[in-house]
Scaffold this motif. Structure first.
Motif, PDB file in Angstrom:
ATOM      1  N   UNK A 284       0.856  -1.175   0.000  1.00  0.00           N
ATOM      2  CA  UNK A 284       0.000   0.000   0.000  1.00  0.00           C
ATOM      3  C   UNK A 284       0.892   1.224   0.000  1.00  0.00           C
ATOM      4  N   UNK A 285       0.617   2.166  -0.892  1.00  0.00           N
ATOM      5  CA  UNK A 285       1.248   3.479  -0.859  1.00  0.00           C
ATOM      6  C   UNK A 285       0.273   4.374  -0.118  1.00  0.00           C
ATOM      7  N   UNK A 286       0.676   4.817   1.068  1.00  0.00           N
ATOM      8  CA  UNK A 286      -0.214   5.535   1.969  1.00  0.00           C
ATOM      9  C   UNK A 286       0.187   7.002   2.001  1.00  0.00           C
ATOM     10  N   UNK A 287      -0.700   7.899   1.515  1.00  0.00           N
ATOM     11  CA  UNK A 287      -0.358   9.321   1.511  1.00  0.00           C
ATOM     12  C   UNK A 287      -0.306   9.904   2.916  1.00  0.00           C
ATOM     13  N   UNK A 288       0.720  10.720   3.144  1.00  0.00           N
ATOM     14  CA  UNK A 288       0.887  11.422   4.408  1.00  0.00           C
ATOM     15  C   UNK A 288       0.891  12.919   4.089  1.00  0.00           C
ATOM     16  N   UNK A 289       1.235  13.760   5.053  1.00  0.00           N
ATOM     17  CA  UNK A 289       1.216  15.210   4.819  1.00  0.00           C
ATOM     18  C   UNK A 289       2.153  15.634   3.699  1.00  0.00           C
ATOM     19  N   UNK A 290       3.407  15.179   3.714  1.00  0.00           N
ATOM     20  CA  UNK A 290       4.337  15.626   2.697  1.00  0.00           C
ATOM     21  C   UNK A 290       5.015  14.493   1.959  1.00  0.00           C
TER      22      UNK A 290
ATOM     23  N   UNK B  25       3.981   6.663   2.634  1.00  0.00           N
ATOM     24  CA  UNK B  25       4.580   5.475   3.220  1.00  0.00           C
ATOM     25  C   UNK B  25       4.323   4.305   2.285  1.00  0.00           C
ATOM     26  N   UNK B  26       5.221   3.349   2.294  1.00  0.00           N
ATOM     27  CA  UNK B  26       4.999   2.107   1.569  1.00  0.00           C
ATOM     28  C   UNK B  26       5.117   0.980   2.580  1.00  0.00           C
ATOM     29  N   UNK B  27       4.065   0.157   2.621  1.00  0.00           N
ATOM     30  CA  UNK B  27       3.998  -0.953   3.564  1.00  0.00           C
ATOM     31  C   UNK B  27       3.449  -2.189   2.870  1.00  0.00           C
ATOM     32  N   UNK B  28       3.948  -3.368   3.223  1.00  0.00           N
ATOM     33  CA  UNK B  28       3.289  -4.574   2.725  1.00  0.00           C
ATOM     34  C   UNK B  28       1.838  -4.567   3.208  1.00  0.00           C
ATOM     35  N   UNK B  29       0.913  -4.950   2.343  1.00  0.00           N
ATOM     36  CA  UNK B  29      -0.485  -4.841   2.754  1.00  0.00           C
ATOM     37  C   UNK B  29      -0.844  -5.797   3.886  1.00  0.00           C
ATOM     38  N   UNK B  30      -0.043  -6.814   4.156  1.00  0.00           N
ATOM     39  CA  UNK B  30      -0.319  -7.691   5.304  1.00  0.00           C
ATOM     40  C   UNK B  30      -0.040  -6.986   6.631  1.00  0.00           C
ATOM     41  N   UNK B  31       0.707  -5.889   6.590  1.00  0.00           N
ATOM     42  CA  UNK B  31       0.977  -5.110   7.798  1.00  0.00           C
ATOM     43  C   UNK B  31      -0.240  -4.282   8.200  1.00  0.00           C
TER      44      UNK B  31
ATOM     45  N   UNK C  86      -6.557   8.554   0.190  1.00  0.00           N
ATOM     46  CA  UNK C  86      -6.828   7.129   0.018  1.00  0.00           C
ATOM     47  C   UNK C  86      -5.549   6.413  -0.430  1.00  0.00           C
ATOM     48  N   UNK C  87      -5.156   5.370   0.294  1.00  0.00           N
ATOM     49  CA  UNK C  87      -3.971   4.597  -0.118  1.00  0.00           C
ATOM     50  C   UNK C  87      -4.212   3.887  -1.456  1.00  0.00           C
ATOM     51  N   UNK C  88      -3.123   3.591  -2.127  1.00  0.00           N
ATOM     52  CA  UNK C  88      -3.186   2.848  -3.386  1.00  0.00           C
ATOM     53  C   UNK C  88      -2.555   1.484  -3.203  1.00  0.00           C
ATOM     54  N   UNK C  89      -3.262   0.473  -3.650  1.00  0.00           N
ATOM     55  CA  UNK C  89      -2.695  -0.866  -3.672  1.00  0.00           C
ATOM     56  C   UNK C  89      -1.755  -0.948  -4.861  1.00  0.00           C
TER      57      UNK C  89
END
Length: 158
Positions: A17-23, A26-32, A108-111
């Motif tokens: 998941x690419x998770x948008x933050x303020x600036x 984040x990139x996290x495995x979606x199982x996290x 909204x995060x992107x898969x």
């Protein structure tokens, strides 16, 4: 394409998941990530550090909420925008004491399914306290957060 080749390709892919933050993002495995939910105002605890925003109730569990930017030593965008969400992360350090932990996100995060050759270190980038690495994912800048560090910090407050 043969089943063997398809299996090899799938084994090398990582669902993230690419998770948008303020600036940044984040990139996290979606199982996290257990779930992305609409923002819930936490019950604040003024005796805690600024990065600890309080707890919110999710699925009848009190979940600590963290500002990633603040725990990372940056200033946080505390605007009340409707794009705020919470990434509920699975407990990785001590799931008995901390089964879940939330991080405030923007948008909204992107898969994204990524292959190893689509990720490279962002040379020259300096990492913050709660970052493992700054990377480029298919040319986009992203941060791999140090979830263990964040959850250890939360556990130290419990």
């Amino acid at each position: 394409m043969s089943a063997e080749i398809q299996s090899t390709i799938t084994a090398n892919e990582l669902a993230t998941l690419l998770i948008p933050m303020s600036g940044e993002q984040l990139v996290l495995p979606n199982v996290t990530v257990a779930e992305i939910i609409p923002y819930i105002e936490p019950q604040a605890d003024n005796d805690k550090p600024d990065w600890y925003l309080g707890v919110f109730n999710w699925r009848n569990i009190d979940v600590p909420l963290v500002s990633f930017e603040t725990i990372n030593g940056e200033s946080a965008d505390n605007s009340q925008g409707k794009d705020r969400r919470i990434a509920v992360l699975n407990g990785l350090v001590d799931s008995q004491r901390l089964p879940f932990c939330g991080i405030v996100t923007r948008g909204v995060p992107r898969l994204m399914r990524i292959m190893p050759d689509e990720v490279s270190v962002d040379e020259g980038a300096t990492t913050g306290l709660s970052e493992l690495l700054r990377v480029l994912v298919s040319g986009e800048k992203a941060v791999i957060p140090n979830v263990d560090f964040i959850q250890q910090e939360v556990l130290s407050l419990l």
